[in-house]
Write an enzyme that holds these catalytic residues in place. Structure first.
Site, PDB file in Angstrom:
ATOM      1  N   GLU A 158      -3.264   8.592   8.461  1.00 33.65           N
ATOM      2  CA  GLU A 158      -1.822   8.788   8.772  1.00 33.65           C
ATOM      3  C   GLU A 158      -1.427   9.473   9.961  1.00 33.65           C
ATOM      4  OE1 GLU A 158       0.884   7.021   6.758  1.00 33.65           O
ATOM      5  OE2 GLU A 158      -0.709   6.009   5.186  1.00 33.65           O
TER       6      GLU A 158
ATOM      7  N   ASP B 294       1.081  -1.205  -0.252  1.00 35.67           N
ATOM      8  CA  ASP B 294       0.078   0.041   0.097  1.00 35.67           C
ATOM      9  C   ASP B 294       1.002   1.137  -0.101  1.00 35.67           C
ATOM     10  OD1 ASP B 294      -2.556   1.487   0.318  1.00 35.67           O
ATOM     11  OD2 ASP B 294      -1.806   1.894   2.251  1.00 35.67           O
TER      12      ASP B 294
HETATM   13  N1  DGL Z   1      -4.706   3.577   0.875  1.00 41.58           N
HETATM   14  C1  DGL Z   1      -4.791   3.991  -0.515  1.00 41.58           C
HETATM   15  C2  DGL Z   1      -6.069   3.457  -1.254  1.00 41.58           C
HETATM   16  O1  DGL Z   1      -6.599   2.414  -0.811  1.00 41.58           O
HETATM   17  C3  DGL Z   1      -4.260   5.294  -1.103  1.00 41.58           C
HETATM   18  C4  DGL Z   1      -4.185   6.183  -0.024  1.00 41.58           C
HETATM   19  C5  DGL Z   1      -3.170   7.466  -0.789  1.00 41.58           C
HETATM   20  O2  DGL Z   1      -2.122   6.980  -0.724  1.00 41.58           O
HETATM   21  O3  DGL Z   1      -3.864   8.322  -1.225  1.00 41.58           O
HETATM   22  O4  DGL Z   1      -6.651   4.121  -2.179  1.00 41.58           O
END
Ligand code: DGL
Length: 282
Positions: A163, A21
Site C-alpha cells: 500500500e 478489495d
Molecule cells: N488484499 C487482501 C487479500 O487478498 C487483504 C489485504 C488486507 O486488507 O489485509 O487478502
C-alpha cells in the site's frame, strides 16, 4: 456458487462486473479481467479507509464486505468478484447466502491451480493472518486431494509495504526473506500468493523462493473462471465500447488521489479519477 437462487432477470449482458478489495490489491484481479475479457465494464471498490482486513475479525470483515456488495449492487452489476482472499475466507459464505446474482471468490480458483501445479505434494500458501488462520486453502486443496500437505504462513507486513508502494525496496526484500525462509527449508514446490496484494511483489517473492518453486497467482485463475462462468450464463459482453466510454470506474472509501496514482501504475489504462464514497452509509 451456492446459497440463494440466481435471479436471471436481473442479469444483463452489458451490465458491469463489480470487483472489490480492502484496497489496491484487487487491482491485480481487475487487471487480469481486463486482459482476459476486455469488453467488460468494471466497477471497482477499494476500501482504503479500512484496510487492512487481514488483522480484523471474521465478523468485521463480513460486515464490511456486505456493505460493499450493497454499494456495488446500486450499479446493477451482473456479478460480483470478491478480489480479496481475506474477504473470500471470512465473508463468502454469508455473501452467498443472501445474493441472487453470481459471485466469485479468489480462493477456490487459486487452490485448484496449486493442486494442478504441485509435483511433490507440498504447497506453501502466504496470506494475511485472517486468511491463513481460516485454513481455507488447506480445506479446498485437501478436498481435491487429501495427500497434499499445505504449509500456511501469515505475512502481515506485506500489505502495508505494498500500500505504501515499496514494491522494489530493500525493506520489502529483507522482510520477505524472514517470512519465506521456513517455507524454503521445508521444500515446497508451489507457493500460492494468497493475498491479492502479493502479485505486486511477485518478482521479490520469486527471487527469494528460487526457480524450483512455482508461484500461483489466484488473480489470473479467477479471471479465467469468471470468463468461463459468464460464457456459460450467456452473459459475456460482446460489444466493444467506443473511445471515451466510461468502461472502468473506481471508488474508494478514503482519499482518492493516492489510489489513482497507484492504480495507474498497475492498470496501464489512464485512470483519471476515483470517487470517494462513505461506505458506512450502505
Ligand atoms: N488484499 C487482501 C487479500 O487478498 C487483504 C489485504 C488486507 O486488507 O489485509 O487478502
Amino acid at each position: 456458487m451456492a446459497g440463494k437462487q440466481i435471479n436471471r432477470s436481473l442479469l444483463k449482458k452489458d451490465a458491469p462486473i463489480g470487483v472489490f478489495d480492502s484496497g489496491v490489491g484487487g487491482l491485480t484481479v481487475a487487471r487480469e479481467i481486463i486482459r482476459q475479457i476486455p469488453n467488460e465494464k468494471i466497477i471497482y471498490f477499494g476500501d482504503t479507509a479500512r484496510v487492512p482486513y487481514g488483522s480484523k475479525s471474521k465478523e468485521t470483515v463480513t460486515r464490511f464486505s456486505e456493505q460493499i456488495v450493497r454499494f456495488l449492487r446500486t450499479f446493477q452489476v451482473k456479478t460480483i468478484v470478491v478480489a480479496c482472499n481475506t474477504a473470500s475466507a471470512c465473508a463468502l459464505d454469508a455473501l452467498e447466502r443472501d445474493i441472487d446474482i453470481p459471485i466469485i471468490d479468489v480462493v477456490k480458483p487459486g487452490a485448484k491451480a496449486a493442486w494442478e501445479a504441485t509435483r511433490n505434494g507440498r504447497i506453501g500458501v502466504i496470506g494475511t493472518e485472517a486468511t491463513i488462520g481460516s485454513q481455507i486453502y488447506t480445506k479446498y486443496i485437501q478436498n481435491l486431494n487429501r495427500d497434499i500437505t499445505i504449509y500456511g504462513k501469515a505475512c502481515p507486513l506485506f500489505v502495508p509495504l505494498v500500500e505504501e508502494g515499496l514494491l522494489e525496496d530493500p525493506v520489502t526484500d529483507e522482510i520477505a526473506r524472514r517470512y519465506l525462509t521456513e517455507l524454503i527449508d521445508i521444500d515446497i514446490d508451489t507457493l500460492i500468493l494468497g493475498c491479492t496484494h502479493y502479485p505486486l511483489i511477485r518478482s521479490t517473492l520469486g527471487r527469494i523462493m528460487g526457480e524450483g518453486v512455482r508461484l500461483v497467482n489466484p488473480a489470473y485463475e479467477t479471471a479465467r473462471e469468471l470468463k468461463e462462468m459468464l460464457g456459460q450464463l450467456d452473459l459475456l459482453d460482446e460489444e466493444p465500447l467506443g473511445l471515451g466510454s466510461n468502461r472502468y470506474q473506481f471508488y474508494v472509501s478514503d482519499k482518492a488521489e493516492k489510489f489513482v496514482h497507484f492504480a495507474n501504475s498497475i492498470i496501464k489504462y489512464g485512470i483519471l479519477s476515483a470517487k470517494a464514497v462513505n461506505i458506512e452509509e450502505y
